[in-house]
Scaffold this motif. Structure first.
Motif, short mmCIF file in Angstrom:
data_model
loop_
_atom_site.label_atom_id
_atom_site.label_comp_id
_atom_site.label_asym_id
_atom_site.label_seq_id
_atom_site.Cartn_x
_atom_site.Cartn_y
_atom_site.Cartn_z
N ASN A 118 -27.60 -43.79 7.45
CA ASN A 118 -28.87 -43.72 8.20
C ASN A 118 -29.63 -42.42 7.95
O ASN A 118 -30.26 -41.87 8.86
N TYR A 119 -29.54 -41.89 6.71
CA TYR A 119 -30.30 -40.71 6.35
C TYR A 119 -31.42 -41.10 5.39
O TYR A 119 -31.22 -41.88 4.47
N GLU A 120 -32.60 -40.54 5.64
CA GLU A 120 -33.74 -40.78 4.77
C GLU A 120 -34.46 -39.45 4.56
O GLU A 120 -34.92 -38.83 5.52
N PRO A 121 -34.59 -38.98 3.31
CA PRO A 121 -34.11 -39.61 2.08
C PRO A 121 -32.58 -39.59 1.99
O PRO A 121 -31.94 -38.82 2.70
N PRO A 122 -32.01 -40.44 1.11
CA PRO A 122 -30.55 -40.52 0.99
C PRO A 122 -29.92 -39.17 0.68
O PRO A 122 -30.36 -38.45 -0.22
N THR A 123 -28.89 -38.84 1.44
CA THR A 123 -28.21 -37.55 1.34
C THR A 123 -26.71 -37.78 1.45
O THR A 123 -26.26 -38.74 2.08
N GLY A 124 -25.93 -36.91 0.82
CA GLY A 124 -24.48 -37.07 0.93
C GLY A 124 -23.77 -36.03 0.09
O GLY A 124 -24.32 -34.97 -0.23
N SER A 125 -22.53 -36.34 -0.25
CA SER A 125 -21.70 -35.42 -1.02
C SER A 125 -20.96 -36.18 -2.11
O SER A 125 -20.89 -37.41 -2.09
N ALA A 126 -20.41 -35.43 -3.04
CA ALA A 126 -19.62 -36.01 -4.13
C ALA A 126 -18.43 -35.12 -4.39
O ALA A 126 -18.55 -33.88 -4.42
N LYS A 127 -17.26 -35.75 -4.57
CA LYS A 127 -16.02 -35.03 -4.83
C LYS A 127 -15.20 -35.78 -5.86
O LYS A 127 -15.39 -36.99 -6.04
N PRO A 128 -14.25 -35.09 -6.51
CA PRO A 128 -13.31 -35.82 -7.37
C PRO A 128 -12.48 -36.79 -6.55
O PRO A 128 -11.99 -36.46 -5.47
N ALA A 129 -12.32 -38.02 -7.08
CA ALA A 129 -11.62 -39.07 -6.33
C ALA A 129 -10.12 -38.84 -6.31
O ALA A 129 -9.44 -39.24 -5.36
N HIS A 130 -9.56 -38.19 -7.34
CA HIS A 130 -8.13 -37.98 -7.43
C HIS A 130 -7.82 -36.48 -7.36
O HIS A 130 -8.67 -35.63 -7.67
N THR A 131 -6.64 -36.18 -6.94
CA THR A 131 -6.23 -34.78 -6.78
C THR A 131 -5.79 -34.21 -8.12
O THR A 131 -4.62 -33.93 -8.37
N THR A 132 -6.74 -34.06 -8.99
CA THR A 132 -6.48 -33.43 -10.29
C THR A 132 -7.25 -32.11 -10.36
O THR A 132 -8.25 -31.92 -9.66
N GLU A 133 -6.79 -31.21 -11.21
CA GLU A 133 -7.45 -29.91 -11.34
C GLU A 133 -8.83 -30.09 -11.94
O GLU A 133 -8.99 -30.66 -13.03
N SER A 134 -9.83 -29.64 -11.23
CA SER A 134 -11.21 -29.80 -11.67
C SER A 134 -11.99 -28.55 -11.33
O SER A 134 -11.73 -27.88 -10.31
N LEU A 135 -12.97 -28.21 -12.17
CA LEU A 135 -13.83 -27.07 -11.87
C LEU A 135 -14.70 -27.36 -10.66
O LEU A 135 -14.98 -26.46 -9.85
N ILE A 136 -15.12 -28.62 -10.50
CA ILE A 136 -16.00 -28.98 -9.39
C ILE A 136 -15.18 -29.13 -8.11
O ILE A 136 -14.19 -29.85 -8.07
N SER A 137 -15.61 -28.44 -7.08
CA SER A 137 -14.99 -28.59 -5.76
C SER A 137 -15.73 -29.62 -4.93
O SER A 137 -15.13 -30.56 -4.40
N GLU A 138 -17.04 -29.49 -4.81
CA GLU A 138 -17.85 -30.43 -4.03
C GLU A 138 -19.30 -30.31 -4.46
O GLU A 138 -19.77 -29.22 -4.82
N ILE A 139 -20.00 -31.43 -4.41
CA ILE A 139 -21.43 -31.47 -4.72
C ILE A 139 -22.16 -32.06 -3.52
O ILE A 139 -21.76 -33.09 -2.98
N THR A 140 -23.22 -31.39 -3.10
CA THR A 140 -24.11 -31.94 -2.07
C THR A 140 -25.35 -32.46 -2.78
O THR A 140 -25.97 -31.72 -3.56
N PHE A 141 -25.71 -33.72 -2.52
CA PHE A 141 -26.86 -34.31 -3.22
C PHE A 141 -27.91 -34.79 -2.22
O PHE A 141 -27.60 -35.11 -1.07
N LYS A 142 -29.12 -34.83 -2.70
CA LYS A 142 -30.25 -35.33 -1.91
C LYS A 142 -31.29 -35.91 -2.85
O LYS A 142 -31.75 -35.23 -3.77
N LEU A 143 -31.64 -37.18 -2.64
CA LEU A 143 -32.69 -37.80 -3.43
C LEU A 143 -34.04 -37.31 -2.93
O LEU A 143 -34.26 -37.20 -1.72
N SER A 144 -34.95 -37.02 -3.87
CA SER A 144 -36.18 -36.35 -3.47
C SER A 144 -37.28 -36.61 -4.49
O SER A 144 -37.03 -37.06 -5.62
N GLU A 145 -38.50 -36.30 -4.08
CA GLU A 145 -39.59 -36.16 -5.03
C GLU A 145 -39.44 -34.82 -5.73
O GLU A 145 -38.47 -34.09 -5.47
N ASP A 146 -40.37 -34.49 -6.58
CA ASP A 146 -40.29 -33.22 -7.30
C ASP A 146 -40.48 -32.07 -6.31
O ASP A 146 -41.55 -31.93 -5.71
N PRO A 147 -39.45 -31.23 -6.10
CA PRO A 147 -39.61 -30.14 -5.13
C PRO A 147 -40.63 -29.10 -5.57
O PRO A 147 -41.12 -28.33 -4.75
#
Length: 259
Positions: A118-147
């Motif tokens: 129920n967020y507008e514009p769409p907002t959320g996070s992204a993480k690795p699905a499996h517990t493997t060593e990865s440089l990325i810890s977490e990503i916060t995303f937000k769909l938007s027009e050109d900022p």
């Protein structure tokens, strides 16, 4: 006076059988047949049970075919796994020992997006699905027009039709990544303005759209404090932006098939 007597005819056995046969044929021709049976057909209990019974193998084959006929549509949800590649430019990284690392490309093969409800514009996070060593810890995303250019005001479009959001804004947090030995990359916060497109799927009667993600620059922001007045009583924090590499999303696939 004369009395006229009428004798009642007596039917023999053959005539009675003919009348019963004619009556039976009349019923078969006049009364409509049942939708589950034909006239004159007799269904035994064994035959009816055989008709209504469905074997597990047949039902399994039907559901399997239905799953094959349903095409996979990439989305920014937990149903899709994405591969992500971070490529840094030369001299843009420094280890904790202040060395330039030999490895400048890092891949995460199982990134999954989780949107907030129920967020507008769409907002959320992204993480690795499996517990493997990865440089990325977490990503916060937000769909938007050109900022950098909001004069079009896509929120007005949303009053009349579904907004398509041409950009996906990312805040990327990295882990303390071990490079071997006693050296590692310290955690970083990076930013990206990723091209985002919601494309109609041909032949999809439900009107669903597939998500297409492009490539973008990786930007590192360094906070810089500056005076807001000549006396220096008030200060304002600005950010010095530096492009340190590129980010790429590719090979979206169904999450259930990757387990």
């Amino acid at each position: 006076s004369l009395t006229c007597l009428h004798a009642t005819p007596v039917l023999n056995m053959r005539q009675q059988l003919c009348i019963l046969l004619a009556f039976y044929l009349t019923i078969l021709l006049v009364v409509p047949a049942s939708p589950f049976n034909y006239p004159g057909q007799r269904i035994t209990p064994a035959a009816s049970s055989k008709t209504s019974r469905t074997t597990p193998a047949a039902s399994t084959r039907t559901s399997h075919l239905a799953a094959v006929d349903t095409p996979f549509i990439p989305t920014l949800t937990t149903d899709t796994l994405w591969s992500c590649r971070l490529t840094f430019t030369a001299n843009s990284l420094r280890t904790r020992n202040n060395k330039v690392p030999l490895i400048r490309t890092f891949v995460c093969d199982n990134l999954v997006f989780t949107p907030l409800e129920n967020y507008e514009p769409p907002t959320g996070s992204a993480k690795p699905a499996h517990t493997t060593e990865s440089l990325i810890s977490e990503i916060t995303f937000k769909l938007s027009e050109d900022p950098d250019d909001q004069k079009d005001g896509l929120w007005i479009w949303g009053l009349f039709k579904e907004p398509l959001y041409p950009y996906c804004l990312l805040d990327i947090k990295t882990n303390d990544y071990t490079l071997g030995g006693e050296d590692s990359l310290p955690p970083m916060t990076l930013y990206a303005k990723l091209p985002h497109k919601m494309e109609k799927v041909k032949g999809n009667k439900e009107g669903r759209r597939q998500v297409l993600l492009g490539n973008a620059d990786l930007v590192k922001k360094t906070p810089v404090e500056m005076k807001a007045d000549p006396v220096g009583l008030a200060k304002v924090t600005l950010y010095d932006e530096e492009v340190v590499g590129r980010i790429e999303f590719y090979e979206p696939r169904e999450a259930a098939l990757d387990e």
